[in-house]
Design a protein around this motif. Structure first.
Motif, PDB file in Angstrom:
ATOM      1  N   ASP A 194       0.799  -1.231   0.000  1.00 10.09           N
ATOM      2  CA  ASP A 194       0.000   0.000   0.000  1.00 10.09           C
ATOM      3  C   ASP A 194       0.834   1.285   0.000  1.00 10.09           C
ATOM      4  N   THR A 195       2.117   1.180  -0.301  1.00 13.11           N
ATOM      5  CA  THR A 195       2.923   2.394  -0.521  1.00 13.11           C
ATOM      6  C   THR A 195       3.175   2.528  -2.026  1.00 13.11           C
ATOM      7  N   PRO A 196       3.517   3.733  -2.504  1.00  9.84           N
ATOM      8  CA  PRO A 196       3.623   3.943  -3.955  1.00  9.84           C
ATOM      9  C   PRO A 196       4.666   3.037  -4.639  1.00  9.84           C
ATOM     10  N   GLY A 197       5.735   2.726  -3.953  1.00  8.52           N
ATOM     11  CA  GLY A 197       6.809   1.956  -4.600  1.00  8.52           C
ATOM     12  C   GLY A 197       6.608   0.457  -4.578  1.00  8.52           C
ATOM     13  N   TYR A 198       5.554  -0.002  -3.929  1.00  7.66           N
ATOM     14  CA  TYR A 198       5.346  -1.443  -3.714  1.00  7.66           C
ATOM     15  C   TYR A 198       4.744  -2.088  -4.957  1.00  7.66           C
ATOM     16  N   ALA A 218      -1.918   5.279   9.631  1.00  7.42           N
ATOM     17  CA  ALA A 218      -2.640   6.228  10.487  1.00  7.42           C
ATOM     18  C   ALA A 218      -2.879   7.562   9.778  1.00  7.42           C
ATOM     19  N   ASP A 219      -2.062   7.873   8.777  1.00  5.48           N
ATOM     20  CA  ASP A 219      -2.170   9.158   8.069  1.00  5.48           C
ATOM     21  C   ASP A 219      -2.913   9.039   6.737  1.00  5.48           C
ATOM     22  N   HIS A 220      -3.412   7.848   6.421  1.00 11.24           N
ATOM     23  CA  HIS A 220      -4.109   7.683   5.133  1.00 11.24           C
ATOM     24  C   HIS A 220      -5.417   8.444   5.148  1.00 11.24           C
TER      25      HIS A 220
END
Ligand SMILES: NC(=O)c1ccc[n+]([C@@H]2O[C@H](COP(=O)([O-])OP(=O)(O)OC[C@H]3O[C@@H](n4cnc5c(N)ncnc54)[C@H](OP(=O)(O)O)[C@@H]3O)[C@@H](O)[C@H]2O)c1
Length: 220
Positions: A194-198, A218-220
């Protein structure tokens, strides 16, 4: 400065990722000792495919035989990784956390630790380096390119031991990939699911941007 000479790579786990890393290793003239949970006899087809540089063993024997060892089993089984034969060694961890597969791990749900720090705590004297976690297994043997190729694909490393990271960086270069250093193991969350580079193919420059743009759940 790190002068670890790597001739044999041990693999704990010989599934999608372990099998592919073993293929890359033998094609770059390393010996491999592969292992799984069901026993060496169940790995005969992969050993036959890999050829004379490969043999199958138990996880403890693969850990002992490896100058560098890759742990690539489902995260839920990390506590079964043998500790003593990995003491002092570079250990590459490919873990990702999928609660539906791995069960809930409270510290990861709270984001108070990372998968690699869990393994590092289990292997206190090993030098854990996070790598290979954000590339699909199949792409490992299709996306590698010679050093210096324009727009070469890059992979992230994270780790607390600079020398170990340098050794893994050299290995990744031989396997066909540039490297982006995400920093200490605690920064590994920046390349978790769920991160851009994954997942996608990224150059080093793109991956650096992705790491910087990653957000905590927590910041999504
Ligand atoms: N698949 C991908 O594209 C990919 C990409 C990046 C990272 N990853 C991550 O890499 C890790 C491995 O993924 P994978 O897809 O390769 O899994 P996989 O195909 O299910 O293979 C897992 C391997 O680990 C072995 N294993 C399981 N428990 C073990 C234990 N306690 N001791 C020794 N060996 C054990 C299995 O052996 P048996 O079959 O004998 O149980 C199997 O060889 C996971 O954390 C995954 O999230 C996967």
């Amino acid at each position: 400065m790190n002068d670890t000479v790597i001739k044999t790579i041990g693999l704990i786990g010989a599934g999608h990722i372990g099998g592919q890393i073993a293929r890359l290793a033998v094609s770059n003239n390393y010996n491999v000792v592969i292992s799984n949970s069901r026993g060496p006899a169940t790995l005969s087809a992969l050993v036959a495919e890999l050829g004379p540089r490969a043999r199958a063993a138990t996880p403890a024997d693969a850990a002992k035989a490896g100058d560098l060892v890759v742990v690539t089993v489902p995260l839920k089984n990390y506590r079964t990784v043998p500790v003593e034969p990995l003491a002092g060694k570079i250990v590459i961890d490919t873990y990702n956390y999928y609660p539906e597969r791995d069960g809930h791990i409270a510290e990861l749900d709270k984001e108070s630790t990372t998968t690699s720090e869990l393994l590092q705590a289990h292997l206190p004297t090993s030098k854990v380096v996070k790598a290979f976690n954000h590339i699909y297994a199949a792409a490992l043997t299709t996306d590698g390119q010679a050093a210096g190729t324009k727009n070469r694909r890059a992979l992230v490393v994270a780790g607390n031991d600079q020398g170990a990271k340098a050794t893994v960086t050299r290995l990744l270069d031989e396997f066909g990939f540039d490297t982006v250093d995400a920093g200490l193991l605690k920064e590994g969350w920046r390349i978790q699911r769920d991160t851009p580079g994954y997942g996608p193919r990224r150059t080093a420059e793109e991956l650096r941007r992705d790491l910087a743009a990653a957000k905590r759940y927590a910041d999504h």
